[in-house]
Design a protein around this motif. Structure first.
Motif, short mmCIF file in Angstrom:
data_model
loop_
_atom_site.label_atom_id
_atom_site.label_comp_id
_atom_site.label_asym_id
_atom_site.label_seq_id
_atom_site.Cartn_x
_atom_site.Cartn_y
_atom_site.Cartn_z
N THR A 259 0.85 -1.20 0.00
CA THR A 259 0.00 0.00 0.00
C THR A 259 0.88 1.25 0.00
OG1 THR A 259 -1.72 -1.18 1.19
CG2 THR A 259 -1.82 1.22 1.27
N THR A 260 1.93 1.22 0.84
CA THR A 260 2.84 2.37 0.90
C THR A 260 3.53 2.58 -0.44
OG1 THR A 260 3.18 1.87 3.24
CG2 THR A 260 4.78 3.34 2.20
N MET A 261 3.92 1.48 -1.08
CA MET A 261 4.58 1.61 -2.39
C MET A 261 3.62 2.17 -3.45
SD MET A 261 7.71 1.16 -2.24
CE MET A 261 8.12 1.14 -3.99
N LEU A 262 2.34 1.81 -3.33
CA LEU A 262 1.37 2.40 -4.27
C LEU A 262 1.30 3.91 -4.08
CD1 LEU A 262 -1.81 0.12 -4.42
CD2 LEU A 262 -0.52 1.03 -6.35
N MET A 263 1.41 4.34 -2.82
CA MET A 263 1.40 5.79 -2.56
C MET A 263 2.67 6.43 -3.14
SD MET A 263 -1.21 6.18 -0.05
CE MET A 263 -0.67 7.19 1.26
N VAL A 264 3.76 5.70 -3.10
CA VAL A 264 5.00 6.20 -3.71
C VAL A 264 4.79 6.37 -5.22
CG1 VAL A 264 7.39 5.55 -4.31
CG2 VAL A 264 6.58 5.33 -1.95
N LEU A 265 4.09 5.41 -5.82
CA LEU A 265 3.81 5.52 -7.26
C LEU A 265 2.93 6.73 -7.54
CD1 LEU A 265 3.24 1.77 -8.30
CD2 LEU A 265 5.37 3.05 -8.08
#
Lengths: 382, 156
Positions: A259-265
């Protein structure tokens, strides 16, 4: 592309970091990743840092040693030796020049850094102001905490998360299920003291001391993302070009890391340039996935399939944007040259690359040990 | 005196198919990186050697005889495209190899063995893929695009 060159700086022997839209730094503890990102911040934001330090009463008397102890933290002046060298985009940055005030005011800040010690910002349940830290505490921790304080003060007595005008609905829903389990993040007042609490509907608020480790780590990161993704129609902070997040995975379950990586994207989609330092193979797997999909000319929906998200308009926009982004990965090691392992090729001859900077080293050894045991047990070929 | 790798291979296949060094691997020999060529005592292109007898089977590619101290081991090498989707195919081949060896005449099957998969082309299999665990549980080591063999005959 911007390039930071570091030589003989703390544990870094030699690093030539050419930054992509997303740059990931991996390596063991105390290998210099944090020093590298703070040097990036210092090279880009020197004037803004000097102004803020001065505003809050710090005076280093133009002496580089005192400045480095104030910026990097107590005792850190010793990372700079006689043989140390720093270049930013080919220009030498001497220790004296980095410590010297320029005298002009109103410098815009271009780098937003979410430090690894972010949990300290809300250790007492409310973001601490810059001056509440000790003078030997790293500038980036004090600065980050102060930004959060200003942000939460805007909310008053209402829910900070979820909020309709903050983050896309898809992200809110993923954060709710992966991080907060139906709780909302709110501001309440206890014995005249404002504080952050997690509250289940109709229940008493839970103070930070009783949150899970992952929630304590994620809340400051979430507030940082709020700061970067302003409410309403403004998609980004115009002056900020770089977002650095140290160890985004800290305390989080793999689903929450995704989820955090999606926010990074999403940050990439908003045209921020992102730098991560990490110990998480999941973070590198995300980069490997996107690079592989780019190489094979895949449709952006493949990213969403890998992340297990719905193919909504919002997510599709993120996936489409990310397919055009450039990604770099560097492997740090104590007292050795920093290696460019951007291709993350599991078949590479160099172990630093095939084992993803050590993050996959144990998996390979464990696999080999099991394979040998299978053959030894007689279920193999004997 | 104990039979060597080539003799065991020839008995198992039923004719002289073993070659010196890595010759049986043809152009794939460049994928093998031995610390000492003296540790390599022969090789066989198993796929070609048994093609007529087992035309439709998922045949394993190669075998290499490697000296390990005073002993001898067989390193069975499959050169195959490497993506998550190919794991099942390689496991099928390993099962075939196991069956073929156990039913073959002679003592080739008694040699200590390693099963190694080398990627044919770029590797599309993540180091953290759960598929790698499945490979390990089937006794197969994945070695990317190159197999190193140490001076003492270990597969590195």
């Amino acid at each position: 592309m911007e390039k930071l060159t570091l030589r003989n700086l703390g544990p870094i022997k030699e690093a030539e970091l050419t930054f992509g839209d997303l740059t990931v730094l991996v390596g063991p503890q105390a290998s210099g990743k944090s020093i590298a990102v703070q040097m990036l911040k210092l090279c880009e934001d020197r004037r803004a840092i000097h102004e803020q330090m001065t505003l809050y009463g710090l005076d280093w008397h133009q002496r580089w040693g005192e400045f480095f102890d104030a910026f990097l933290g107590e005792g850190m002046r010793h990372i700079w030796r006689e043989s140390s060298a720093v270049q930013w985009n080919g220009a030498d940055q001497t220790r004296e020049s980095l410590a010297k005030k320029s005298g002009r005011g109103g410098a815009a800040e271009r780098v937003f850094l979410v430090p690894a010690q972010r949990v300290l910002a809300i250790a007492d349940g409310w973001p601490k102001p810059f001056q509440a830290f000790r003078s030997g505490d790293p500038f980036v921790v004090r600065d980050f905490s102060d930004k959060l304080r200003l942000l939460v003060e805007e909310f008053g007595e209402k829910a900070i998360f979820p909020q309709k005008n903050r983050l896309k609905a898809e992200f809110r829903s993923m954060i709710e299920s992966a991080l907060f389990g139906g709780f909302s993040l709110e501001v309440d007042t206890y014995k005249s003291q404002r504080r952050l609490v997690l509250r289940e509907q109709g229940q008493e608020g839970l103070p930070a001391m009783v949150w899970s480790a992952g929630q304590r780590e994620f809340v400051p990161l979430l507030l940082g993302l709020y700061w970067l993704m302003p409410a309403a129609k403004v998609t980004r902070r115009q002056d900020i070009e770089w977002v650095i997040v140290e160890e985004p995975e800290m305390g989080l379950h793999p689903r929450a890391i995704m989820t955090t990586m999606l926010m990074v994207l999403e940050l990439l989609k908003r045209d921020y340039r992102v730098v991560l330092s990490t110990h998480s193979p999941i973070v590198l797997e995300c980069v490997w996935l996107i690079r592989q999909l780019q190489e094979h000319g895949a449709v952006p929906d493949r990213i969403l399939e890998a992340f297990g998200c719905k193919k909504t308009q919002g997510f599709r926009e993120v996936a489409e944007a990310v397919m055009g982004k450039n990604m770099r990965v560097y492997s740090f090691g104590r007292d050795e040259r920093v290696r460019d392992i951007s291709s993350l090729d599991p078949g590479a001859a160099e172990l630093a690359e095939s084992q993803w900077g050590g993050l996959a080293e144990f998996s390979e050894r464990a696999g080999d040990a099991v394979a040998s045991a299978v053959l030894d047990s007689g279920r193999g070929l004997k | 005196m104990m039979p060597g790798f080539a003799e065991r291979v020839n008995v198992a296949v039923g004719r002289d198919v073993a070659k010196p060094g890595l010759q049986a691997l043809g152009s794939h020999a460049k994928l093998i990186d031995p610390a000492s060529s003296r540790s390599l005592v022969g090789s066989v292109d198993l796929d070609a050697a048994v093609r007529e007898d087992c035309p439709r089977d998922p045949r394993w590619d190669y075998g290499i005889g490697v000296k390990q101290g005073s002993g001898l081991q067989a390193v069975w090498v499959e050169v195959h495209r490497a993506t998550d989707g190919d794991v099942a195919d390689v496991i099928k081949k390993a099962r075939w190899l196991r069956t073929w060896l156990s039913s073959s005449p002679g003592t080739l099957k008694q040699l200590p063995a390693e099963l190694v998969w080398i990627a044919d082309g770029r590797v599309g299999l993540s180091p953290k893929s759960p598929k790698r665990a499945i490979l390990a549980q089937n006794g197969i080591k994945f070695r990317g695009s190159r197999l190193r063999i140490s001076a003492d005959g270990r597969v590195d």
